[in-house]
Motif scaffolding. Sequence first.
Motif, PDB file in Angstrom:
ATOM      1  N   SER A 107       0.856  -1.188   0.000  1.00  0.00           N
ATOM      2  CA  SER A 107       0.000   0.000   0.000  1.00  0.00           C
ATOM      3  C   SER A 107       0.887   1.232   0.000  1.00  0.00           C
ATOM      4  CB  SER A 107      -0.925   0.011   1.219  1.00  0.00           C
ATOM      5  OG  SER A 107      -0.176   0.021   2.415  1.00  0.00           O
ATOM      6  N   GLY A 108       0.273   2.382  -0.349  1.00  0.00           N
ATOM      7  CA  GLY A 108       0.989   3.646  -0.255  1.00  0.00           C
ATOM      8  C   GLY A 108       1.423   4.255  -1.564  1.00  0.00           C
ATOM      9  N   GLY A 109       1.189   3.582  -2.671  1.00  0.00           N
ATOM     10  CA  GLY A 109       1.576   4.174  -3.953  1.00  0.00           C
ATOM     11  C   GLY A 109       0.653   5.316  -4.333  1.00  0.00           C
ATOM     12  N   GLY A 110       1.005   5.983  -5.430  1.00  0.00           N
ATOM     13  CA  GLY A 110       0.177   7.080  -5.888  1.00  0.00           C
ATOM     14  C   GLY A 110       0.921   8.010  -6.809  1.00  0.00           C
ATOM     15  N   ARG A 137       5.519   6.993   1.044  1.00  0.00           N
ATOM     16  CA  ARG A 137       5.923   5.890   1.903  1.00  0.00           C
ATOM     17  C   ARG A 137       5.116   4.657   1.536  1.00  0.00           C
ATOM     18  NH1 ARG A 137       4.897   4.383   8.121  1.00  0.00           N
ATOM     19  NH2 ARG A 137       6.953   3.543   8.659  1.00  0.00           N
ATOM     20  N   LEU A 138       5.812   3.610   1.132  1.00  0.00           N
ATOM     21  CA  LEU A 138       5.167   2.345   0.807  1.00  0.00           C
ATOM     22  C   LEU A 138       5.232   1.408   2.013  1.00  0.00           C
ATOM     23  CD1 LEU A 138       6.632   1.635  -2.753  1.00  0.00           C
ATOM     24  CD2 LEU A 138       4.659   3.049  -2.114  1.00  0.00           C
ATOM     25  N   SER A 139       4.213   0.585   2.140  1.00  0.00           N
ATOM     26  CA  SER A 139       4.182  -0.439   3.180  1.00  0.00           C
ATOM     27  C   SER A 139       3.882  -1.782   2.543  1.00  0.00           C
ATOM     28  CB  SER A 139       3.102  -0.133   4.227  1.00  0.00           C
ATOM     29  OG  SER A 139       3.335   1.091   4.862  1.00  0.00           O
ATOM     30  N   CYS A 140       4.378  -2.845   3.169  1.00  0.00           N
ATOM     31  CA  CYS A 140       4.090  -4.199   2.699  1.00  0.00           C
ATOM     32  C   CYS A 140       3.946  -5.087   3.925  1.00  0.00           C
ATOM     33  CB  CYS A 140       5.199  -4.705   1.805  1.00  0.00           C
ATOM     34  SG  CYS A 140       5.065  -6.452   1.375  1.00  0.00           S
ATOM     35  N   PHE A 159      16.098   6.990  -0.751  1.00  0.00           N
ATOM     36  CA  PHE A 159      15.153   5.977  -0.265  1.00  0.00           C
ATOM     37  C   PHE A 159      15.693   5.347   1.011  1.00  0.00           C
ATOM     38  CE2 PHE A 159      13.083   4.650  -4.593  1.00  0.00           C
ATOM     39  CZ  PHE A 159      12.809   5.986  -4.849  1.00  0.00           C
ATOM     40  N   THR A 160      14.772   4.976   1.905  1.00  0.00           N
ATOM     41  CA  THR A 160      15.143   4.294   3.142  1.00  0.00           C
ATOM     42  C   THR A 160      14.199   3.123   3.378  1.00  0.00           C
ATOM     43  OG1 THR A 160      15.933   6.364   4.122  1.00  0.00           O
ATOM     44  CG2 THR A 160      15.515   4.524   5.618  1.00  0.00           C
ATOM     45  N   ILE A 161      14.778   1.940   3.543  1.00  0.00           N
ATOM     46  CA  ILE A 161      13.989   0.758   3.847  1.00  0.00           C
ATOM     47  C   ILE A 161      14.055   0.492   5.351  1.00  0.00           C
ATOM     48  CG2 ILE A 161      15.906  -0.855   3.451  1.00  0.00           C
ATOM     49  CD1 ILE A 161      13.843  -2.833   2.284  1.00  0.00           C
ATOM     50  N   ASN A 215       5.592  -8.116  10.870  1.00  0.00           N
ATOM     51  CA  ASN A 215       5.910  -8.724   9.563  1.00  0.00           C
ATOM     52  C   ASN A 215       5.700  -7.721   8.428  1.00  0.00           C
ATOM     53  OD1 ASN A 215       6.621 -11.287  10.597  1.00  0.00           O
ATOM     54  ND2 ASN A 215       4.465 -11.889  10.670  1.00  0.00           N
ATOM     55  N   THR A 216       6.163  -6.518   8.636  1.00  0.00           N
ATOM     56  CA  THR A 216       5.923  -5.434   7.690  1.00  0.00           C
ATOM     57  C   THR A 216       7.236  -4.765   7.317  1.00  0.00           C
ATOM     58  OG1 THR A 216       3.700  -5.047   8.560  1.00  0.00           O
ATOM     59  CG2 THR A 216       4.721  -3.251   7.324  1.00  0.00           C
ATOM     60  N   VAL A 217       7.344  -4.425   6.037  1.00  0.00           N
ATOM     61  CA  VAL A 217       8.493  -3.678   5.543  1.00  0.00           C
ATOM     62  C   VAL A 217       7.996  -2.381   4.940  1.00  0.00           C
ATOM     63  CG1 VAL A 217       8.478  -4.797   3.267  1.00  0.00           C
ATOM     64  CG2 VAL A 217      10.600  -3.826   4.162  1.00  0.00           C
ATOM     65  N   TYR A 218       8.809  -1.335   5.085  1.00  0.00           N
ATOM     66  CA  TYR A 218       8.445   0.000   4.612  1.00  0.00           C
ATOM     67  C   TYR A 218       9.497   0.516   3.641  1.00  0.00           C
ATOM     68  CZ  TYR A 218       5.703  -0.341   8.917  1.00  0.00           C
ATOM     69  OH  TYR A 218       4.867  -0.760   9.914  1.00  0.00           O
ATOM     70  N   LEU A 219       9.075   1.417   2.772  1.00  0.00           N
ATOM     71  CA  LEU A 219      10.014   2.105   1.892  1.00  0.00           C
ATOM     72  C   LEU A 219       9.658   3.585   1.898  1.00  0.00           C
ATOM     73  CD1 LEU A 219      12.364   1.948  -0.082  1.00  0.00           C
ATOM     74  CD2 LEU A 219      10.701   1.641  -1.933  1.00  0.00           C
TER      75      LEU A 219
END
Length: 121
Positions: A7-10, A19-22, A67-69, A76-80
């Motif tokens: 989520s978080g695209g646009g 900020r993207l989340s997975c 970018f920062t991961i 259990n989530t990763v962010y960008l």
Amino acid sequence: QVQLVESGGGLVQPGGSLRLSCAASGIIYRISLMGWYRQAPGKERELVTTITSDGSTSYADSVKGRFTISRDNAKNTVYLQMNSLKPEDTAVYYCNANVESRPGLRSRNYWGQGTQVTVSS
């Protein structure tokens, strides 16, 4: 079975941030490597960044410093975090994870469905 949901695209203007989340769900014992890939129209999918379970990171040269991961192992989530976005960052961004579903079971690799990021004025 494991699912990865991004989520978080646009749409964002050049110089802006997203900020993207997975989030990973399902039968999960441990997630080792997590990462983000992207695929622009007419191009091959490329690795953007990865993060290990203990927080070690790596980045493609094209996104270093912008970018920062990060990850939350409890969720259990990763962010960008993507800053100073450029038009050439436009792509579908995919989450990827190596998941061990049970102790001792070999890890399997999973992909998310992708989220569109468009950088344009």
